[in-house]
Write an enzyme that holds these catalytic residues in place. Sequence first.
Site, PDB file in Angstrom:
ATOM      1  N   SER A   1       0.828  -1.200   0.000  1.00  0.00           N
ATOM      2  CA  SER A   1       0.000   0.000   0.000  1.00  0.00           C
ATOM      3  C   SER A   1       0.862   1.249   0.000  1.00  0.00           C
ATOM      4  O   SER A   1       1.988   1.253   0.533  1.00  0.00           O
ATOM      5  CB  SER A   1      -0.861  -0.031   1.266  1.00  0.00           C
ATOM      6  OG  SER A   1      -1.396   1.238   1.536  1.00  0.00           O
TER       7      SER A   1
ATOM      8  N   TYR B   1      -1.869  -1.331  11.250  1.00  0.00           N
ATOM      9  CA  TYR B   1      -2.224  -1.832   9.915  1.00  0.00           C
ATOM     10  C   TYR B   1      -1.117  -1.480   8.918  1.00  0.00           C
ATOM     11  O   TYR B   1      -0.601  -2.333   8.198  1.00  0.00           O
ATOM     12  CB  TYR B   1      -3.563  -1.234   9.444  1.00  0.00           C
ATOM     13  CG  TYR B   1      -3.741  -1.319   7.951  1.00  0.00           C
ATOM     14  CD1 TYR B   1      -4.076  -2.523   7.347  1.00  0.00           C
ATOM     15  CD2 TYR B   1      -3.515  -0.202   7.130  1.00  0.00           C
ATOM     16  CE1 TYR B   1      -4.191  -2.614   5.963  1.00  0.00           C
ATOM     17  CE2 TYR B   1      -3.625  -0.279   5.762  1.00  0.00           C
ATOM     18  CZ  TYR B   1      -3.966  -1.479   5.176  1.00  0.00           C
ATOM     19  OH  TYR B   1      -4.058  -1.564   3.814  1.00  0.00           O
TER      20      TYR B   1
ATOM     21  N   LYS C   1       1.913  -3.772   6.604  1.00  0.00           N
ATOM     22  CA  LYS C   1       2.267  -3.694   5.173  1.00  0.00           C
ATOM     23  C   LYS C   1       3.785  -3.565   5.018  1.00  0.00           C
ATOM     24  O   LYS C   1       4.405  -4.267   4.220  1.00  0.00           O
ATOM     25  CB  LYS C   1       1.556  -2.506   4.506  1.00  0.00           C
ATOM     26  CG  LYS C   1       0.056  -2.672   4.369  1.00  0.00           C
ATOM     27  CD  LYS C   1      -0.304  -3.806   3.415  1.00  0.00           C
ATOM     28  CE  LYS C   1      -1.792  -4.014   3.283  1.00  0.00           C
ATOM     29  NZ  LYS C   1      -2.148  -5.310   2.671  1.00  0.00           N
TER      30      LYS C   1
END
Length: 342
Positions: A127, A152, A156
Amino acid sequence: MKKTVLVSGGAGFIGSHVTVELLQAGYEVVVADNFSNCDRTCFEGVKKITGREDLPLEVVDFCDEAAAKAIFHKYHIDAVIHFAAFKAVGESVAEPLKYYKNNLVSFMNVLEAASEVGGCNVLFSSSATVYGEPEKVPVTEDTPRQPAMSPYGNTKTMCEDILQDTVKASGGAIKGILLRYFNPIGAHPSALIGELPRGVPNNLVPFITQTAIGKRECLSIFGNDYPTPDGTCLRDYIDIVDLARAHVFAVTRMMEGKMKKPCEIFNVGTGRPVSVMELVNAFQKVNGVKLNYKIAARRPGDVTAIWADPTLANNELGWKAERSVEDTLKSAWAWECHLAGK
Ligand code: UDP
């Protein structure tokens, strides 16, 4: 013989669109999902769009190492695309261990399983969040990563490193591509698959469509005092079908041995910054609907402006975003109307 791609999280928003594009490009797909964060709507939609009533489905949690390995022994997997992960930024702040455990363990199990069968092509869904608040926009793949703003985001960054290290140690058995997505929006033109957030949406476009249909009372625009032309944040909104097509190009590059290094990184964006206000106005205009919105306080953790320099993906993958923001917003609205039975 058709090459087989395992799509973990294949019943979710991005996974379902990628599955359609892979099937239509002539790949065989094994969809794997534990339906923890989605129902069967999109999986059924994929079958309808592609006419594949017999599409293989494995209901599995990749945190279960034995189950993950069993899939790699059951099928000959030529490439795996890993989407299976939790993705709510706010929830990850409240429940970090849930995110670290699920998102890291499931990916490590995929890599263990791939190693056990002698190797595999691995595509990881990363991302733009790894760039944090960049000093310079647009961002290229060489733009330094920044410390993540949330657990979160951290998963990644960590999964990127896990894949890089695993590829390096595998002696060529495992090859990797990291696709860094910008803001995927919209739905398939058939309106049979799309985004299905559980509860109150966190992301802008589902909040817009749910407000327009009357499920939400009012959209809050988080801040209009940013140092941008209209004061609202700038993002790179990428059509979901365009994004899905990038995966087909990436998988084909791996299968055909065209990679220039064992682990490659590509930005998947349009290169076009759009402000929140511009997106809201465009949605109203192209769909002829009036949106109830208000200006609210900034949302903690939001970056001011980020958009992609997609040159590398354009040149190396031969992929380019094609759909206009207007068409994408029409597709998002058609999907919301489809869900409402209108
Ligand atoms: N946003 C907003 N209202 C909402 C949801 C999002 O104004 O209800 C804004 C948010 O502040 C950001 C942009 O829309 O500037 C995109 O947010 P989203 O959560 O969709 O993606 P992000 O870029 O945070 O991953």
